[in-house]
Design a protein around this motif. Structure first.
Motif, PDB file in Angstrom:
ATOM      1  N   VAL A 268       0.847  -1.190   0.000  1.00 50.67           N
ATOM      2  CA  VAL A 268       0.000   0.000   0.000  1.00 50.67           C
ATOM      3  C   VAL A 268       0.880   1.237   0.000  1.00 50.67           C
ATOM      4  O   VAL A 268       2.056   1.178   0.348  1.00 50.67           O
ATOM      5  CB  VAL A 268      -0.956   0.025   1.218  1.00 50.67           C
ATOM      6  CG1 VAL A 268      -1.902  -1.160   1.186  1.00 50.67           C
ATOM      7  CG2 VAL A 268      -0.200   0.067   2.534  1.00 50.67           C
ATOM      8  N   ARG A 269       0.280   2.374  -0.374  1.00 51.89           N
ATOM      9  CA  ARG A 269       0.988   3.657  -0.333  1.00 51.89           C
ATOM     10  C   ARG A 269       0.213   4.606   0.558  1.00 51.89           C
ATOM     11  O   ARG A 269      -0.991   4.766   0.400  1.00 51.89           O
ATOM     12  CB  ARG A 269       1.140   4.253  -1.729  1.00 51.89           C
ATOM     13  CG  ARG A 269       2.157   3.466  -2.564  1.00 51.89           C
ATOM     14  CD  ARG A 269       2.467   4.100  -3.895  1.00 51.89           C
ATOM     15  NE  ARG A 269       3.106   5.405  -3.831  1.00 51.89           N
ATOM     16  CZ  ARG A 269       4.399   5.622  -3.603  1.00 51.89           C
ATOM     17  NH1 ARG A 269       5.207   4.605  -3.368  1.00 51.89           N
ATOM     18  NH2 ARG A 269       4.890   6.847  -3.600  1.00 51.89           N
ATOM     19  N   ILE A 270       0.928   5.206   1.503  1.00 52.18           N
ATOM     20  CA  ILE A 270       0.356   6.204   2.406  1.00 52.18           C
ATOM     21  C   ILE A 270       1.304   7.393   2.403  1.00 52.18           C
ATOM     22  O   ILE A 270       2.490   7.239   2.703  1.00 52.18           O
ATOM     23  CB  ILE A 270       0.175   5.648   3.832  1.00 52.18           C
ATOM     24  CG1 ILE A 270      -0.772   4.453   3.826  1.00 52.18           C
ATOM     25  CG2 ILE A 270      -0.325   6.738   4.778  1.00 52.18           C
ATOM     26  CD1 ILE A 270      -0.873   3.717   5.146  1.00 52.18           C
ATOM     27  N   GLN A 271       0.768   8.550   2.032  1.00 52.09           N
ATOM     28  CA  GLN A 271       1.561   9.780   1.973  1.00 52.09           C
ATOM     29  C   GLN A 271       2.836   9.605   1.147  1.00 52.09           C
ATOM     30  O   GLN A 271       3.906  10.066   1.517  1.00 52.09           O
ATOM     31  CB  GLN A 271       1.881  10.281   3.390  1.00 52.09           C
ATOM     32  CG  GLN A 271       0.655  10.647   4.194  1.00 52.09           C
ATOM     33  CD  GLN A 271      -0.078  11.835   3.613  1.00 52.09           C
ATOM     34  OE1 GLN A 271       0.461  12.932   3.574  1.00 52.09           O
ATOM     35  NE2 GLN A 271      -1.303  11.625   3.138  1.00 52.09           N
ATOM     36  N   GLY A 272       2.694   8.890   0.028  1.00 49.06           N
ATOM     37  CA  GLY A 272       3.815   8.721  -0.885  1.00 49.06           C
ATOM     38  C   GLY A 272       4.819   7.654  -0.497  1.00 49.06           C
ATOM     39  O   GLY A 272       5.768   7.409  -1.229  1.00 49.06           O
ATOM     40  N   GLN A 273       4.617   7.021   0.643  1.00 42.40           N
ATOM     41  CA  GLN A 273       5.524   5.966   1.107  1.00 42.40           C
ATOM     42  C   GLN A 273       4.893   4.602   0.861  1.00 42.40           C
ATOM     43  O   GLN A 273       3.684   4.426   1.046  1.00 42.40           O
ATOM     44  CB  GLN A 273       5.799   6.112   2.601  1.00 42.40           C
ATOM     45  CG  GLN A 273       6.518   7.390   2.968  1.00 42.40           C
ATOM     46  CD  GLN A 273       7.939   7.423   2.434  1.00 42.40           C
ATOM     47  OE1 GLN A 273       8.687   6.474   2.565  1.00 42.40           O
ATOM     48  NE2 GLN A 273       8.301   8.533   1.820  1.00 42.40           N
ATOM     49  N   THR A 274       5.704   3.644   0.482  1.00 44.56           N
ATOM     50  CA  THR A 274       5.226   2.289   0.239  1.00 44.56           C
ATOM     51  C   THR A 274       5.416   1.443   1.485  1.00 44.56           C
ATOM     52  O   THR A 274       6.474   1.492   2.121  1.00 44.56           O
ATOM     53  CB  THR A 274       5.990   1.652  -0.938  1.00 44.56           C
ATOM     54  OG1 THR A 274       5.795   2.465  -2.093  1.00 44.56           O
ATOM     55  CG2 THR A 274       5.507   0.243  -1.225  1.00 44.56           C
ATOM     56  N   TYR A 275       4.367   0.690   1.833  1.00 45.52           N
ATOM     57  CA  TYR A 275       4.409  -0.206   2.990  1.00 45.52           C
ATOM     58  C   TYR A 275       3.968  -1.592   2.548  1.00 45.52           C
ATOM     59  O   TYR A 275       3.007  -1.729   1.794  1.00 45.52           O
ATOM     60  CB  TYR A 275       3.463   0.285   4.097  1.00 45.52           C
ATOM     61  CG  TYR A 275       3.839   1.641   4.640  1.00 45.52           C
ATOM     62  CD1 TYR A 275       4.732   1.773   5.690  1.00 45.52           C
ATOM     63  CD2 TYR A 275       3.306   2.802   4.078  1.00 45.52           C
ATOM     64  CE1 TYR A 275       5.090   3.022   6.176  1.00 45.52           C
ATOM     65  CE2 TYR A 275       3.655   4.051   4.565  1.00 45.52           C
ATOM     66  CZ  TYR A 275       4.544   4.152   5.613  1.00 45.52           C
ATOM     67  OH  TYR A 275       4.894   5.385   6.083  1.00 45.52           O
ATOM     68  N   ASN A 276       4.671  -2.614   3.035  1.00 49.86           N
ATOM     69  CA  ASN A 276       4.267  -3.994   2.823  1.00 49.86           C
ATOM     70  C   ASN A 276       3.600  -4.467   4.109  1.00 49.86           C
ATOM     71  O   ASN A 276       4.249  -4.553   5.146  1.00 49.86           O
ATOM     72  CB  ASN A 276       5.471  -4.881   2.486  1.00 49.86           C
ATOM     73  CG  ASN A 276       6.053  -4.516   1.139  1.00 49.86           C
ATOM     74  OD1 ASN A 276       5.328  -4.435   0.160  1.00 49.86           O
ATOM     75  ND2 ASN A 276       7.342  -4.282   1.093  1.00 49.86           N
ATOM     76  N   VAL A 277       2.315  -4.753   4.015  1.00 48.91           N
ATOM     77  CA  VAL A 277       1.525  -5.133   5.180  1.00 48.91           C
ATOM     78  C   VAL A 277       1.242  -6.625   5.120  1.00 48.91           C
ATOM     79  O   VAL A 277       0.727  -7.126   4.113  1.00 48.91           O
ATOM     80  CB  VAL A 277       0.191  -4.345   5.218  1.00 48.91           C
ATOM     81  CG1 VAL A 277      -0.634  -4.738   6.425  1.00 48.91           C
ATOM     82  CG2 VAL A 277       0.458  -2.850   5.200  1.00 48.91           C
ATOM     83  N   VAL A 278       1.563  -7.330   6.194  1.00 49.95           N
ATOM     84  CA  VAL A 278       1.253  -8.752   6.294  1.00 49.95           C
ATOM     85  C   VAL A 278       0.067  -8.876   7.238  1.00 49.95           C
ATOM     86  O   VAL A 278       0.121  -8.406   8.380  1.00 49.95           O
ATOM     87  CB  VAL A 278       2.465  -9.560   6.820  1.00 49.95           C
ATOM     88  CG1 VAL A 278       2.108 -11.022   6.967  1.00 49.95           C
ATOM     89  CG2 VAL A 278       3.661  -9.380   5.897  1.00 49.95           C
TER      90      VAL A 278
END
Length: 78
Positions: free
Chosen positions: A12-22
């Motif tokens: 996902v992307r939040i405020q331009g940052q990419t996060y990998n959520v498990v």
């Protein structure tokens, strides 16, 4: 992509940052949650354009927690 623990990895992307959520939740749900957070952050940033990312994140968490606790109180009839 699902692994042996029935967990899904969602990017996902939040405020331009990419996060990998498990998560054990479906990818669509994780993306909905991420969009909700991103929208809330955008809303606060428009009102407070000079907030740094840390302060913006904390204020967003406070606002979401406030909404949650008010709804919980209303549901429980307190």
């Amino acid at each position: 992509m699902e692994n042996d623990d029935n967990k899904t990895r969602t990017t996902v992307r939040i405020q331009g940052q990419t996060y990998n959520v498990v998560s054990e939740e479906q990818a669509a749900h994780v993306k909905t949650v991420a969009k909700y957070i991103d929208d809330k952050m955008d809303e606060l940033k428009k009102r407070n354009p000079y907030l740094d990312t840390t302060k913006l994140s904390v204020l967003t968490a406070l606002n979401i927690a406030d909404d949650y606790l008010k709804l919980k109180r209303d549901i429980e009839g307190e």
